[in-house]
Design a protein around this motif. Structure first.
Motif, mmCIF file in Angstrom:
data_model
loop_
_atom_site.group_PDB
_atom_site.id
_atom_site.type_symbol
_atom_site.label_atom_id
_atom_site.label_comp_id
_atom_site.label_asym_id
_atom_site.label_seq_id
_atom_site.Cartn_x
_atom_site.Cartn_y
_atom_site.Cartn_z
ATOM 1 N N ASP A 1 0.866 -1.172 0.000
ATOM 2 C CA ASP A 1 0.000 0.000 0.000
ATOM 3 C C ASP A 1 0.906 1.227 0.000
ATOM 4 O OD1 ASP A 1 -2.597 1.218 2.238
ATOM 5 O OD2 ASP A 1 -1.600 2.111 0.510
ATOM 6 N N PRO A 2 0.903 1.968 -1.077
ATOM 7 C CA PRO A 2 1.899 3.031 -1.210
ATOM 8 C C PRO A 2 1.757 4.179 -0.230
ATOM 9 C CG PRO A 2 0.357 3.064 -3.052
ATOM 10 C CD PRO A 2 0.019 1.881 -2.230
ATOM 11 N N GLN A 3 0.562 4.350 0.386
ATOM 12 C CA GLN A 3 0.459 5.595 1.148
ATOM 13 C C GLN A 3 1.324 5.646 2.400
ATOM 14 O OE1 GLN A 3 -3.423 6.748 2.160
ATOM 15 N NE2 GLN A 3 -4.072 4.763 2.921
ATOM 16 N N GLU A 4 1.510 4.540 3.100
ATOM 17 C CA GLU A 4 2.396 4.582 4.265
ATOM 18 C C GLU A 4 3.861 4.604 3.851
ATOM 19 O OE1 GLU A 4 -0.051 2.126 4.254
ATOM 20 O OE2 GLU A 4 -1.490 3.267 5.446
ATOM 21 N N VAL A 5 4.118 3.960 2.722
ATOM 22 C CA VAL A 5 5.490 4.032 2.198
ATOM 23 C C VAL A 5 5.800 5.508 1.897
ATOM 24 C CG1 VAL A 5 7.018 3.366 0.309
ATOM 25 C CG2 VAL A 5 5.376 1.741 1.217
ATOM 26 N N HIS A 6 4.775 6.155 1.346
ATOM 27 C CA HIS A 6 4.914 7.568 1.014
ATOM 28 C C HIS A 6 5.195 8.391 2.303
ATOM 29 C CE1 HIS A 6 4.103 11.455 -0.773
ATOM 30 N NE2 HIS A 6 3.205 11.675 0.160
ATOM 31 N N ILE A 7 4.432 8.105 3.354
ATOM 32 C CA ILE A 7 4.627 8.849 4.616
ATOM 33 C C ILE A 7 6.044 8.613 5.133
ATOM 34 C CG2 ILE A 7 3.930 9.005 7.063
ATOM 35 C CD1 ILE A 7 1.699 10.138 5.557
ATOM 36 N N ALA A 8 6.477 7.372 5.116
ATOM 37 C CA ALA A 8 7.824 7.056 5.613
ATOM 38 C C ALA A 8 8.874 7.786 4.766
ATOM 39 C CB ALA A 8 8.053 5.547 5.584
ATOM 40 N N ARG A 9 8.605 7.842 3.466
ATOM 41 C CA ARG A 9 9.565 8.530 2.595
ATOM 42 C C ARG A 9 9.554 10.039 2.889
ATOM 43 N NH1 ARG A 9 7.700 8.382 -2.434
ATOM 44 N NH2 ARG A 9 7.709 6.117 -2.557
ATOM 45 N N MET A 10 8.346 10.561 3.123
ATOM 46 C CA MET A 10 8.233 11.990 3.442
ATOM 47 C C MET A 10 8.982 12.309 4.728
ATOM 48 S SD MET A 10 6.629 13.477 1.098
ATOM 49 C CE MET A 10 6.373 15.056 1.817
ATOM 50 N N ALA A 11 8.917 11.372 5.684
ATOM 51 C CA ALA A 11 9.618 11.591 6.957
ATOM 52 C C ALA A 11 11.103 11.720 6.682
ATOM 53 C CB ALA A 11 9.348 10.434 7.918
ATOM 54 N N SER A 12 11.602 10.808 5.870
ATOM 55 C CA SER A 12 13.036 10.853 5.660
ATOM 56 C C SER A 12 13.437 12.056 4.807
ATOM 57 C CB SER A 12 13.488 9.495 5.129
ATOM 58 O OG SER A 12 14.102 9.602 3.930
ATOM 59 N N GLU A 13 12.544 12.477 3.907
ATOM 60 C CA GLU A 13 12.818 13.696 3.136
ATOM 61 C C GLU A 13 12.798 14.930 4.044
ATOM 62 O OE1 GLU A 13 10.309 14.675 -0.325
ATOM 63 O OE2 GLU A 13 11.053 12.766 -1.107
ATOM 64 N N ALA A 14 11.806 14.958 4.938
ATOM 65 C CA ALA A 14 11.710 16.100 5.858
ATOM 66 C C ALA A 14 12.979 16.173 6.700
ATOM 67 C CB ALA A 14 10.484 15.956 6.762
ATOM 68 N N LYS A 15 13.452 15.003 7.116
ATOM 69 C CA LYS A 15 14.667 14.979 7.931
ATOM 70 C C LYS A 15 15.853 15.520 7.127
ATOM 71 C CE LYS A 15 17.651 11.475 9.111
ATOM 72 N NZ LYS A 15 18.011 10.155 9.619
ATOM 73 N N SER A 16 16.004 15.059 5.895
ATOM 74 C CA SER A 16 17.139 15.528 5.091
ATOM 75 C C SER A 16 17.083 17.034 4.906
ATOM 76 C CB SER A 16 17.156 14.905 3.704
ATOM 77 O OG SER A 16 17.043 13.544 3.820
ATOM 78 N N LYS A 17 15.889 17.542 4.613
ATOM 79 C CA LYS A 17 15.755 18.989 4.400
ATOM 80 C C LYS A 17 16.030 19.739 5.706
ATOM 81 C CE LYS A 17 12.429 19.075 0.638
ATOM 82 N NZ LYS A 17 11.013 19.064 0.388
ATOM 83 N N PHE A 18 15.503 19.197 6.780
ATOM 84 C CA PHE A 18 15.666 19.826 8.090
ATOM 85 C C PHE A 18 17.155 19.917 8.436
ATOM 86 C CE2 PHE A 18 15.770 19.968 12.686
ATOM 87 C CZ PHE A 18 14.647 20.689 13.054
#
Ligand code: MSP
Length: 761
Positions: A417-434
């Motif tokens: 189910d891509p939506q939680e994968v998406h959330i997990a990816r967003m978390a790691s993207e947010a971290k990189s940007k942060f």
């Protein structure tokens, strides 16, 4: 391990620190916490700049010796940092995780300054010459090298004429060296636009500067010439070295060896300053260091970051304009409303404008930011997620369902189910940007990245609606069953994992609120002990028990919050009046905590590290009589009061009806009452005042048994500022008569039944 030595400017202790001055310290504390969470060994310094004509004059005006004056005033600074949750250790003591504090009246500092000068002199950079020019006493700076009248271009005050034989520093000899430094190390001055300003200043030509004063007494003595003292900026800048141990031993102590080292990628030395003092830091300071340590790049700072100014609603803060915002009443006002004051202020200051640029402070802006970002976006997310965990999963973090996106992320697989994968990816993207933004001192962008992630999760929850899908459904046979689709385990796991992730990521900015969130999520230890670079979304362990949900960022009613902020600011202004003219630091509100030792002696010997916040101190009395003059907002109960009422009545000045109308009294119903451990006279009451249930402490324990009070209707003063009694918050006052020599309290009640909340007029 990498090291970072981070400094704030050392502040002039002639005035009390305001939000503008506190800004640099707050930003540095955020940065220090962040770097520690990155595994860096951080030393962090602040202090007070205590010499110079300005302070000498301020001391004379206060009828004190300069030494006595600055010793009193410096306490305002380290007390403030403590109140803001930044523990301080005063030089020569040090503590790895607290803010080091240097003050330039310390005898070790004399050694540092003279040592630097002697080295520069031995290297041929010091000579004598007659100086005539214009000098701004207020800003401690030369304004013009000729004698024509001129105003200071920073503060606008007329500059004074100076004529004396001084020691000069050959600044002009460093013009080329400085330009080379700027070219080879573009990171030396940040932001880039400030580097451009510095370069053009240096390119326009550097003149030698006088680094001593003849007519001034209050300063560091010139070596071998008792008729002169050091120019304050030479003295002040060198405090960065003293504060880390330069004066201890021939080549400094172990801390100095460890932290005063500029080696790209290994050890950094960062001075955080306001834009107004950039010239001193980016031109004078490297030149002073190069004169003492030629060709030793490792002795130069790595980066000087010049940030913008905080204005009050577009205007410069100034005491005479009455628009100075002080942090203490602001934080206390927010705390009294249940909001985490320190963290809210930190968030607001960092989020509001790109770091480096000027920004305007306003109470409205602060409340707006708090409500939208903290209360609505993050606070609600936390509160409803934890509430659902209790409601639907017995307070346990559920396991993501096999096959769902997050399960597969969790199991290192590919998401079905891509939506939680998406959330997990967003978390790691947010971290990189942060992290990238933090490395670049771009705090507002870092927070922006954090909040885009918060928005993603909120969007996800709105789509999945876990709260409405978990309804009781009527079976049609008079029975109800809970419908709990299994995949909602995944949704709740995802929401909780996101919150855990944010509790770590946002920790440097809001350490106290994030720790609270961390604990509510059932996580062990300190969130700040988590490595921020290793942080992983899927590290949340299913099955963990969460704690009870408790609003971390309760929403503020704008009108009420504005009124409370103004009330606290006004009370603070009233307290501040006598503080400025009399023995300021000896009244109750500014005295150092009892555990802090005996203060500073005239010889400049420091007090020990302070470990206790003033608000955590036990209150000496458990009755709630009038507070000592200048001790802050009231609350509690009116009883027992001395002197006896008759005397008070005859002596009271008359008030107008408008004065009386300011006191809001309402009928309140006592819902609960209990003793306060260790307080013989106080009871803690929960009183329904119609709109809410208030906690109020009353000094009636010797005369009223708690159980007898339940259901009683009493008179409550509802618009008093909250206060703490015996560490217990009291938000209002119960009215009572005070009878006889013992001042026995008799609660005012009603002859007829009245509803809770009825107003008394
Ligand atoms: N004593 C010197 C610094 C010596 S450092 C070796 C000094 N002291 S100060 O108290 O006047 O200012 C200290 C810092 O506070 C400066 O960085 C200044 O830019 C900053 N600010 C003072 N008012 C400010 C605002 N309103 N907003 C942001 N920063 C402000 O200069």
């Amino acid at each position: 391990m990498k090291t970072l030595y981070l400094t704030t400017p050392i502040y002039y202790p002639n005035a009390r620190p305001h939000v503008g001055t506190a800004y640099t310290t707050i930003v540095c504390d955020v940065l220090a916490r962040y770097k520690r969470m990155c595994g860096c060994d951080v030393a962090f310094l602040t202090g007070t700049d205590e010499h110079g004509e300005k302070l000498e004059r301020a001391a004379a005006a206060a009828g004190k010796s300069p030494r006595e004056f600055v010793a009193e005033k410096r306490q305002l600074f380290f007390e403030l940092w403590h109140k803001m949750g930044i523990p301080v250790t005063v030089y020569p003591q040090s503590d790895a995780n607290s803010l080091r504090f240097i003050y330039t009246d310390h005898p070790d500092h004399v050694k540092s300054v003279q040592r630097m000068l002697i080295r520069a002199r031995d290297n041929g950079y010091i000579y004598t010459q007659r100086y005539e020019g214009r000098y701004c006493v207020y800003d401690e700076r030369y304004v013009s090298d000729n004698t024509d009248p001129v105003n200071c271009d920073i503060c606008g005050r007329p500059a004074e004429l100076i004529s004396e034989d001084n020691y000069f520093f050959k600044l002009s000899a460093f013009q080329e060296k400085l330009l080379t430094l700027y070219d080879q190390h573009p990171e030396f001055v940040k932001p880039d636009y400030r580097m451009n300003e510095v370069k053009s200043l240096v390119k326009s030509g550097l003149r030698n500067i006088s680094v001593s004063r003849k007519r001034l007494k209050w300063g560091i003595p010139w070596p071998d010439d008792p008729t002169q003292v050091f120019y304050v900026w030479y003295d002040a800048l060198t405090s960065y070295m003293t504060g880390i141990g330069y004066a201890q031993g021939e080549n400094g102590n172990a801390d100095f060896q460890k932290y005063w080292r500029n080696k790209p990628g290994e050890s950094e030395l960062v001075h955080m300053i306001g834009k107004d003092i950039l010239r001193f830091h980016a031109v004078y300071w490297p030149a002073f260091i190069m004169a003492a340590y030629p060709d030793q790049v490792k002795m130069l700072p790595t980066t000087i970051f010049a940030h913008g100014w905080i204005y009050y609603e577009q205007d410069k803060m100034s005491k005479s304009k009455g628009n100075v915002v002080y942090p203490e009443p602001l934080v206390e006002a927010l705390d009294s409303l249940g909001a985490p004051g320190n963290d809210a202020l930190r968030y607001y200051l960092l989020r509001e404008a790109p770091f480096g640029q000027d920004t305007s402070f306003s109470y409205e802006g602060l409340i707006q930011r708090y409500n939208s970002d903290l209360a609505n976006d993050l606070g609600n997310l936390a509160n409803r997620t934890i509430t659902m965990l209790h409601h639907d999963y017995a307070g346990e973090i559920p396991r993501p369902v096999p096959g769902s996106g997050v399960y597969n992320v969790f199991a290192q697989g590919v998401g079905a189910d891509p939506q939680e994968v998406h959330i997990a990816r967003m978390a790691s993207e947010a971290k990189s940007k942060f992290l990238a933004a933090f490395e670049n001192f771009d705090f507002s962008r870092a927070l922006e990245a954090g909040w885009s992630f918060v928005a993603e999760i909120n969007k996800y929850l709105v789509k999945e609606q876990p709260w409405s899908k978990l309804r009781q459904v009527d079976t049609g046979k008079g029975q109800y069953v809970t419908v709990k689709p299994e995949y909602l385990q995944t949704v709740l796991y995802t929401a909780t994992a996101s919150l855990r992730f944010l509790a770590v990521l946002l920790n440097p900015v809001m350490p106290h609120a994030c720790q609270k969130l961390w604990e509510q999520l059932g996580q062990q230890g300190a969130a700040s002990d988590q490595g921020i670079w290793n942080l992983k979304f899927e590290d949340l362990v299913p099955g963990t028990k969460v704690a009870k949900p408790e609003a971390i960022f309760p929403r503020l009613d704008k009108a009420k919050a504005l009124a409370t902020l103004e009330e606290y600011a006004q009370a603070d202004r009233n307290r501040d009046k006598p503080k400025e003219v009399t023995k300021s630091v000896e009244n109750e509100s500014t005295k150092p905590p009892a555990t802090s030792g005996s203060g500073f002696s005239d010889s400049g010997s420091p007090m020990d590290s302070i470990g206790v916040r003033k608000s955590d101190q036990p209150v000496k009395t458990d009755t709630a009589g009038p507070p000592p003059a200048g001790s802050g907002p009231q609350g509690g109960t009116a009883v027992p009061q001395t002197p006896p009422p008759q005397a008070a009545a005859t002596e009271s000045p008359k008030i107008t009806i408008d004065d009386f109308a300011k006191v809001e009294m309402r009928a309140g119903e006592i819902k609960a009452a209990e003793a306060i451990p260790g307080a013989t006279k106080l009871l803690k009451l929960q009183v329904d005042i119609g709109t809410e249930v208030r906690q109020i402490c009353a000094g009636i324990a010797e005369y009223y048994a708690p159980e007898k009070l339940i259901g009683m209707k009493v008179v409550v003063v509802t618009n008093l500022q909250p206060r703490k009694l015996r560490g217990v918050e009291s938000n209002g006052m119960i009215v009572a008569a005070s009878i006889g020599e013992q001042s026995r309290p008799v609660l005012a009640t009603f002859g007829e039944d009245v509803p809770a909340g009825a107003r008394l007029k």
